[in-house]
Structure formats: structure tokens, C-alpha cells
Design an enzyme around this catalytic site. Structure first.
Site, mmCIF file in Angstrom:
data_model
loop_
_atom_site.group_PDB
_atom_site.id
_atom_site.type_symbol
_atom_site.label_atom_id
_atom_site.label_comp_id
_atom_site.label_asym_id
_atom_site.label_seq_id
_atom_site.Cartn_x
_atom_site.Cartn_y
_atom_site.Cartn_z
ATOM 1 N N CYS A 1 0.683 -1.178 0.025
ATOM 2 C CA CYS A 1 -0.177 0.378 -0.013
ATOM 3 C C CYS A 1 0.941 1.247 -0.422
ATOM 4 O O CYS A 1 0.746 2.003 -0.410
ATOM 5 C CB CYS A 1 -0.906 0.348 1.376
ATOM 6 S SG CYS A 1 0.230 -0.318 3.020
ATOM 7 N N HIS B 1 -1.299 1.144 7.614
ATOM 8 C CA HIS B 1 -2.162 1.160 6.262
ATOM 9 C C HIS B 1 -1.985 2.645 5.688
ATOM 10 O O HIS B 1 -2.204 3.817 6.097
ATOM 11 C CB HIS B 1 -3.546 0.740 6.008
ATOM 12 C CG HIS B 1 -4.023 0.586 4.869
ATOM 13 N ND1 HIS B 1 -3.002 -0.289 3.599
ATOM 14 C CD2 HIS B 1 -5.479 1.100 4.191
ATOM 15 C CE1 HIS B 1 -3.715 -0.587 2.874
ATOM 16 N NE2 HIS B 1 -5.025 0.538 2.724
#
Length: 426
Positions: A74, A377
Site C-alpha cells: 500500500c 496502512h
């Protein structure tokens, strides 16, 4: 004895690893052929080639394409989506001619790379170009940046493996390697020639980092003046440092303020962070300055001025700090403007700039969700043709300005304002 390359291991006497590799190669190529036929059929059916959203009561096509997460990638996806929405930078790569890395029987087929192929078989610029071309095509399925990720593994050893990485560190490595490869060209053809033909970039491509100018330095390159004064004899030392981004501390008095609506004290703004970066400060005992007049290290003060602003101003908020054993995250909300970030007061010679030449509008924001740099994330918000999108790996959703301004920004990309518009200022 094999010389270890990247993820290659020693083979057995019977060559079992090589047999497995060949078997996988055959499976991959047959799968690739069938996949290509399937994609062709999908493209023939135009009704399945776009996502539809309702905006203001009318149906409109959502042409944004997500990026698959290949295993904690990510950090890469958020940076790629942000850069894909910086139009001048993105268009340059999309207009480059394709480079055929393989020919003959292997042309157009995927291959398993081995240690014997050498680094001249990979091109970061080419894989970056192909990835950018795959975005904003209206595909219903997310694009898998596996070829680009392989090249990243090949030329950036720090990012091998599937652990979470720092998005800012990746961005810097990516830009630096793109810059170096564009200078040297590929297969003997220099791609910096294309930069010289692009008149819109040559006028402000004087900022050079590690050699000749490229689109990287022409778009992101700025120049800082570092001014150091000896407090004992008053000797002043000046030097100019090129930069591709500015890393800003979140001032210590705001470190405990976590949310936008928290009422204890004033809210931290981007201007507070910029002022902290450029204000005069006294260097501590570990940063004593070697004064050439005193001929020894002395107490001194330091101040930064911006000598030249870039076309795209990249601001990195330093949210991760080392303590004795851990790298902690500063979770403070920092207020930032969507339009009209005025950088004139940080310039060395503000009188030489035009009335609107120092105004910047936000193009993209990278956000880190979670507590630590090795976990959590990354997602990105970016503006495309007047609409804001949220990029969360494979998922892309339409969003609004109110949601964007509430984000706890980690990296901000501001684009120099071209035409006259509103007078909003920071």
C-alpha cells in the site's frame, strides 16, 4: 557457488529449482495467453468497460483504476496514485515511447527473471510508464503493478520482501532512481532529450540534482539557502542545497493534539510547520558549526530560505520519531489548505516574484493509518478533473473536499497555480 542476486537460491545437483522455474514459466505463459483473450472479450463489451456513479443526480463514468496490493505494498500504491494525478509529471511519462525489453520468441511474454539476465533487462522508467498508462483507463479490475514491483526489488534492495515500508522513503528512492535512469537513458538512448524538446519544462529546469536536469528536477526541484552564523565572531556562511521535497517537523507544542475538534489549545496548521522549518534556530551541542575564522567548532544559528520554488511542492510531515528503542508516530492533526497555499513569506527574494507565482493548490495527499511505520496502512486522496478520489489499493471511491481536509496528512503535493482564481490564502 552462486552469487546471490535478489530472491534466487542455490540449485540442487539435479537442477530441481531450474525445473520448477521452467514449469512455472510454461504455466505463466499459458495463463497469460488465456488472460489476454479474456481481457480482449471484456474490452469488446463496452457496457462492462466503465464503472458508473451517481453524481448530483446524474449518472457518470468513474474512470479511476485501483492498484492491487501485492503484500503490504500500500505504501507504493499510495505514492503511484498521487504521482498519477500530477498532470505535468504523469503526462511526460505517458508520452514516452515504449521500450521493448525482450524480442524474438519471448516478445510480449512474461518471464521469470534470473541472476543471469543482468540489470540491463529492467527499466524503472518503462515499468513506471506502463503503470501510469494503466491508470485512468476505465478498467473495472484493479491493475497489478507486479512488473514495477519486481524492478523495485531489483534496483532498490531496501524494499525487497513484503513487510510494510515508509511511503516517503519509497517516494524519494523512486524519484531519485527515475532521475538517474532518465539521465543515462536506456539501451543507449537518452530520454533527457525529450525533456529538452518540451518547452514548458525547460524554462525552470535549472535545478539539477546529481547531474543533468530531468523531468523529476524540472517538476519537483527547488533550491534552499542554508544560512549559518557563528555566535562568537559573527561569521556568516551560506550554501545552496537542491531539494525534491521538504521534511517538516510538527512543533512540539502540538504533539498531543490528535483530532481536529480537540479544544485544548490552538490547532496546528501547515503554516506552523513551515515556520518551524524556516525560523532562525540555535544549533545544539551535537550540531556545532566549524567556523573557518575561529578555526574550531562554535555555537551558531541556522536559518533556511527558499531560493527557488518548484512547480510541484512536496511537503513531508515528520510523523515518525525514534525514542530509545521504538519509532513512535506523532498522530497530531495538521490543518492544511486545499487552495491558495502562499509561499512568498518563505522566499529569499520575495520582491522578485509575481503576485500569484507563489500560490499553490493541493493535488494529492498521502495518509498513514495506524500507530507505527512498520505497520498500519497507506491510502491517498487526489484531485482529478475537479473531483476528489480516495485511493485505497484496489478500491477507488469518489469523495468530497470536507473529507479530504479532515485527513491526517503524511505527504502533501501542491501544484503551482497557473491561472488567476480565488484569493484564498493560508
Amino acid at each position: 557457488i552462486y552469487r546471490c542476486d535478489d530472491f534466487v537460491v542455490n540449485d540442487t545437483k539435479l537442477g530441481l529449482v531450474q525445473k520448477v522455474r521452467e514449469h512455472l514459466q510454461n504455466l505463466e505463459n499459458s495463463a497469460f495467453t488465456s488472460d489476454r483473450h479474456r481481457k480482449r472479450k471484456l474490452l469488446e463489451n463496452s457496457s462492462m468497460n466503465s464503472k458508473l456513479l451517481k453524481v448530483n443526480g446524474s449518472t457518470t463514468a468513474l474512470c479511476a483504476t485501483g492498484l492491487r496490493n501485492l503484500g503490504n505494498t500500500c505504501f507504493m500504491n499510495a505514492i503511484l496514485q498521487s504521482l498519477s494525478n500530477i498532470q505535468q509529471f504523469c503526462c511526460y511519462f505517458k508520452e514516452l515511447p515504449a521500450v521493448e525489453l525482450r524480442n524474438g520468441k519471448t516478445a510480449g511474454r512474461r518471464t521469470y527473471h534470473t541472476r543471469s539476465q543482468g540489470d540491463n533487462n529492467v527499466s524503472l522508467v518503462e515499468e513506471f510508464r506502463k503503470t501510469l498508462c494503466a491508470l485512468w483507463q476505465g478498467s473495472q479490475t484493479a491493475f497489478s503493478p507486479e512488473s514495477l514491483f519486481y524492478v523495485v526489488w531489483k534496483i532498490m534492495p531496501n524494499f525487497r520482501g513484503y513487510q510494510q515500508q515508509d511511503a516517503h522513503e519509497f517516494m524519494r528512492y523512486l524519484l531519485d532512481h527515475l532521475h538517474l535512469e532518465l539521465q543515462g537513458g536506456f539501451n543507449g538512448v537518452s530520454r533527457s532529450v525529450i525533456l529538452q524538446e518540451n518547452s514548458s519544462l525547460t524554462a525552470s529546469s535549472k535545478c539539477c540534482i546529481n547531474g543533468a536536469s530531468t523531468v523529476v528536477t524540472a517538476i519537483f526541484g527547488g533550491i534552499l539557502q542554508n544560512e549559518v552564523n557563528c555566535l562568537i565572531c559573527g561569521t556568516e556562511s551560506r550554501k545552496f542545497d537542491p531539494f525534491l521535497d521538504l521534511s517538516l517537523d510538527i512543533p512540539s507544542q502540538f504533539r498531543n493534539k490528535r483530532t481536529k475538534n480537540q479544544e485544548n489549545g490552538p490547532m496546528c496548521t501547515l503554516r506552523d510547520c513551515l515556520r518551524s522549518f524556516t525560523d532562525l534556530e540555535e544549533l545544539d551541542e551535537t550540531e556545532l558549526y566549524m567556523c573557518h575564522k575561529c578555526k574550531k567548532k562554535q555555537k551558531s544559528t541556522k536559518k533556511f530560505w527558499i531560493q527557488k520554488l518548484p512547480k510541484v511542492l512536496c511537503l513531508h510531515l515528520k510523523r515518525f520519531h525514534w525514542t530509545a528503542y521504538l519509532r513512535n508516530k506523532v498522530d497530531t492533526y495538521v490543518e492544511f489548505p486545499l487552495r491558495g497555499l502562499d509561499m512568498k513569506c518563505y522566499l529569499l527574494e520575495p520582491e522578485n516574484s509575481g503576485p500569484e507565482s507563489c500560490l499553490y493548490d493541493l493535488a494529492a495527499v498521502v495518509v498513514h493509518h495506524g500507530s507505527g511505520v512498520g505497520s498500519g496502512h497507506y491510502t491517498a486522496y487526489a484531485a482529478h478533473e475537479g473531483r476528489w478520489f480516495h485511493f485505497n489499493d484496489s478500491t477507488v471511491t469518489l469523495t468530497d473536499e470536507e473529507t479530504v481536509v479532515k485527513a491526517k496528512a503524511y505527504i502533501l503535493f501542491y501544484v503551482e497555480r497557473q491561472a488567476k482564481s480565488g484569493s484564498d490564502k493560508l
